[in-house]
Scaffold this active site. Sequence first.
Site, PDB file in Angstrom:
ATOM      1  N   ASP A 123      43.413  44.774  49.798  1.00 33.68           N
ATOM      2  CA  ASP A 123      44.401  43.882  49.814  1.00 33.68           C
ATOM      3  C   ASP A 123      45.612  44.504  50.708  1.00 33.68           C
ATOM      4  O   ASP A 123      45.285  44.998  51.833  1.00 33.68           O
ATOM      5  CB  ASP A 123      44.810  43.771  48.322  1.00 33.68           C
ATOM      6  CG  ASP A 123      45.898  42.712  48.060  1.00 33.68           C
ATOM      7  OD1 ASP A 123      45.398  41.487  48.426  1.00 33.68           O
ATOM      8  OD2 ASP A 123      47.156  42.839  47.977  1.00 33.68           O
ATOM      9  N   ASP A 249      35.585  36.440  46.548  1.00 36.03           N
ATOM     10  CA  ASP A 249      36.852  36.339  46.937  1.00 36.03           C
ATOM     11  C   ASP A 249      37.330  35.287  47.853  1.00 36.03           C
ATOM     12  O   ASP A 249      36.696  35.274  48.982  1.00 36.03           O
ATOM     13  CB  ASP A 249      37.475  37.828  47.372  1.00 36.03           C
ATOM     14  CG  ASP A 249      38.701  37.818  48.052  1.00 36.03           C
ATOM     15  OD1 ASP A 249      39.441  37.078  47.596  1.00 36.03           O
ATOM     16  OD2 ASP A 249      39.137  38.956  48.627  1.00 36.03           O
ATOM     17  N   HIS A 279      37.952  39.194  44.095  1.00 39.78           N
ATOM     18  CA  HIS A 279      39.379  40.039  45.128  1.00 39.78           C
ATOM     19  C   HIS A 279      39.648  41.437  44.466  1.00 39.78           C
ATOM     20  O   HIS A 279      39.716  42.383  45.348  1.00 39.78           O
ATOM     21  CB  HIS A 279      40.366  39.063  44.710  1.00 39.78           C
ATOM     22  CG  HIS A 279      41.600  39.621  45.830  1.00 39.78           C
ATOM     23  ND1 HIS A 279      41.232  39.601  47.066  1.00 39.78           N
ATOM     24  CD2 HIS A 279      42.835  40.246  45.651  1.00 39.78           C
ATOM     25  CE1 HIS A 279      42.501  40.152  47.917  1.00 39.78           C
ATOM     26  NE2 HIS A 279      43.230  40.539  46.827  1.00 39.78           N
TER      27      HIS A 279
END
Length: 304
Positions: A123, A249, A279
Amino acid sequence: MQILRTPAERFADIPDYPFAENWIEIDLGEGLTANQHYVDEGDKDAPPVLLFHGEPSWSFLYRKMIPILVDAGFRVLAPDLIGFGKSDKPDDIDFFTYERHVDWLKQWRSKVEPRPAALFCQDWGGLLGLRMVAHDPDLFACVVASNTFLPAGGTPSPAFLAWREFARSSPDFKIGPLLDRATQTPLTEAEIAAYDAPFPDEPSKAAARAFPALVPVEDGLPGVEDNKAAWPNLAPFDKPFLTLFGDEDPITKGSEKFLIERIAGAKGLNHETLSPCGHFCQEDQAERLSQGVIDMARKAGLLT
């Protein structure tokens, strides 16, 4: 603007997170400073691995990976980004910028562990970490990237636009349940509470609300030109660069192709799309992700 410190008692009952606290002072700019927290486990002389979390998590996300990596022979370092986890939290959303986050994390890195290190990033940990690799490639022995990218404009996905709007406008921005919805492994009530722990009130969530709007996924946004300038330095990175993305995700699925095609060190490696894996892949596939880091560090000669 105030610099907030989450009360220590909020972290009193965190499950499976026995790690000692470590702190360093960061220059935020404009005459302000903040205390940044980080996990530092394993022999201090061992080869280092850096674990960079994203939005809106903190180093608790790595609690399953840290023991595996320590047992493999690493010094494991997992910072809480400014505004997250146990780290101090400026309460002004407009104070946070992409460039400032890069600078703050570089400060932490240079003070805590300047030796060449393995990097695992997910991320926003990738948006920050990959910029750092581009700026100082000699400081990184290998990279494992998961559910992340280094965008430089373009057209954002509907899923990302929905997330950005939710973070901006939702009156009930509860972090723990958000994490639970974005994993394939159901979180316990205690784990959900652990993700909520850093954020006792709305002012403490300034960074969490700010981050989605800082992703430079559209032309003209701040950060686009900086990332465009980073890519010519990142693309020739020829040390092991592995992608392990989550099949479930909706935000980043497919982005790994861009990394694999453009980064020299990604060629010829066994990139995988993991399932079940949402995710927040560290909750779903901690062992596989850790093994990927171990394999790349051995391939790079960082770990024997």
